[in-house]
Enzyme design. Structure first.
Site, PDB file in Angstrom:
ATOM      1  N   ASN A 168       8.878  61.711   6.598  1.00 42.51           N
ATOM      2  CA  ASN A 168       9.752  60.805   5.844  1.00 42.51           C
ATOM      3  C   ASN A 168       9.015  60.265   4.611  1.00 42.51           C
ATOM      4  OD1 ASN A 168      10.832  58.029   5.239  1.00 42.51           O
ATOM      5  ND2 ASN A 168      12.265  58.584   6.857  1.00 42.51           N
ATOM      6  N   ASP A 170      16.108  52.843   6.330  1.00 46.20           N
ATOM      7  CA  ASP A 170      15.981  54.287   6.529  1.00 46.20           C
ATOM      8  C   ASP A 170      17.102  54.849   7.385  1.00 46.20           C
ATOM      9  OD1 ASP A 170      14.446  56.779   6.326  1.00 46.20           O
ATOM     10  OD2 ASP A 170      14.202  56.521   8.481  1.00 46.20           O
ATOM     11  N   CYS A 197      21.094  64.298   9.099  1.00 44.65           N
ATOM     12  CA  CYS A 197      20.162  65.410   9.387  1.00 44.65           C
ATOM     13  C   CYS A 197      20.743  66.338  10.449  1.00 44.65           C
ATOM     14  CB  CYS A 197      18.795  64.879   9.826  1.00 44.65           C
ATOM     15  SG  CYS A 197      17.842  64.216   8.444  1.00 44.65           S
ATOM     16  N   CYS A 249      19.167  61.639  12.756  1.00 45.27           N
ATOM     17  CA  CYS A 249      20.318  60.834  12.344  1.00 45.27           C
ATOM     18  C   CYS A 249      21.507  61.775  12.157  1.00 45.27           C
ATOM     19  CB  CYS A 249      20.012  60.066  11.067  1.00 45.27           C
ATOM     20  SG  CYS A 249      20.052  61.087   9.568  1.00 45.27           S
ATOM     21  N   HIS A 308      14.317  62.217   4.885  1.00 45.71           N
ATOM     22  CA  HIS A 308      13.894  62.007   6.266  1.00 45.71           C
ATOM     23  C   HIS A 308      12.834  63.035   6.668  1.00 45.71           C
ATOM     24  CE1 HIS A 308      17.366  59.339   7.974  1.00 45.71           C
ATOM     25  NE2 HIS A 308      16.608  58.716   7.091  1.00 45.71           N
ATOM     26  N   GLU A 340      13.052  65.347   8.769  1.00 43.52           N
ATOM     27  CA  GLU A 340      13.709  66.647   8.904  1.00 43.52           C
ATOM     28  C   GLU A 340      13.988  67.281   7.542  1.00 43.52           C
ATOM     29  OE1 GLU A 340      14.436  63.783  10.308  1.00 43.52           O
ATOM     30  OE2 GLU A 340      15.268  64.007  12.326  1.00 43.52           O
TER      31      GLU A 340
HETATM   32  N1  LIG Z   1      15.169  61.348  12.908  1.00 42.03           N
HETATM   33  C1  LIG Z   1      14.953  60.469  11.893  1.00 42.03           C
HETATM   34  C2  LIG Z   1      15.514  59.231  11.904  1.00 42.03           C
HETATM   35  C3  LIG Z   1      15.272  58.398  10.846  1.00 42.03           C
HETATM   36  N2  LIG Z   1      14.492  58.789   9.831  1.00 42.03           N
HETATM   37  C4  LIG Z   1      13.923  60.016   9.831  1.00 42.03           C
HETATM   38  O1  LIG Z   1      13.187  60.389   8.892  1.00 42.03           O
HETATM   39  N3  LIG Z   1      14.173  60.855  10.870  1.00 42.03           N
END
Ligand SMILES: Nc1ccnc(=O)[nH]1
Length: 189
Positions: free
Chosen positions: A81, A181, A121, A118, A92, A94
């Site tokens: 991230n 985030d 993603c 999330c 993120h 991912e």
């Molecule tokens: N799976 C995630 C949740 C939140 N932020 C991220 O970078 N990745």
């Protein structure tokens, strides 16, 4: 060419940390094929967590991801991230790894993510046709596994206790950054 990591090298935390920090394209200079073949799901997840640790150390959100070619067991993309580091409203763990991999056929790859994806993603993972997602933390967050499974993405949960503890610590220390985030809540800056 003799590489630093080879068939006789034990898979230690130090070795995995070097892999996490080395640019993806340079990895063949660090480890040979025999070493690469010995890496397991738990090892790839720990590399994702070590990328999360790198991000945490930079003041960012501690989430990392690694993409592996299913046939060759080689890493084709990785990242973490960069909300804080790049002042990036949406990069993120991912998306960072997906961007590092580039325009490849993701249907023959697995993405290891240190935290449950999330919904944005998860949609990208489904759109790009990943065959499998391995999730390292469904304790601090969850919710997209059913969507992924319904869309024929195989989901495995392989929790990494180091990653879970790191994310829990971050959330206590920087609750606003965590919310920004996850939910796009406006930055306090
Ligand atoms: N799976 C995630 C949740 C939140 N932020 C991220 O970078 N990745």
């Amino acid at each position: 060419m003799k590489t630093l990591l080879h068939e006789q090298t034990p898979v230690t935390e130090h070795a995995l940390n070097a892999i996490a920090h080395m640019p993806t394209k340079s990895l063949p200079m660090l480890m040979n094929n025999d070493f690469t073949q010995g890496l397991t799901d738990a090892d790839f997840m720990r590399i994702a967590v070590l990328l999360a640790q790198k991000s945490y150390d930079e003041g960012g959100c501690p989430i990392g991801a690694v993409i592996v070619n299913n046939a060759s067991n080689t890493i084709v993309g990785k990242g973490h991230n960069t909300l804080v580091q790049e002042n990036h409203p949406y990069n993120h763990g991912e998306t960072s790894a997906i961007r590092d991999a580039g325009r490849i056929d993701f249907s023959r790859t697995t993405i290891y993510t240190s935290l449950s994806p999330c919904s944005v993603c998860a949609t990208l993972i489904q759109m790009r046709g990943f065959s499998r997602v391995v999730v390292g933390d469904v304790t601090n967050a969850s919710g997209t596994q059913d969507f992924l499974k319904e869309n024929k993405v195989h989901v495995d949960i392989l929790e990494d206790q180091y990653g879970i503890a790191l994310y829990a610590r971050f959330r206590l220390e920087k609750p606003e950054q965590d919310l920004e985030d996850w939910q796009g809540i406006r930055s306090p800056n």
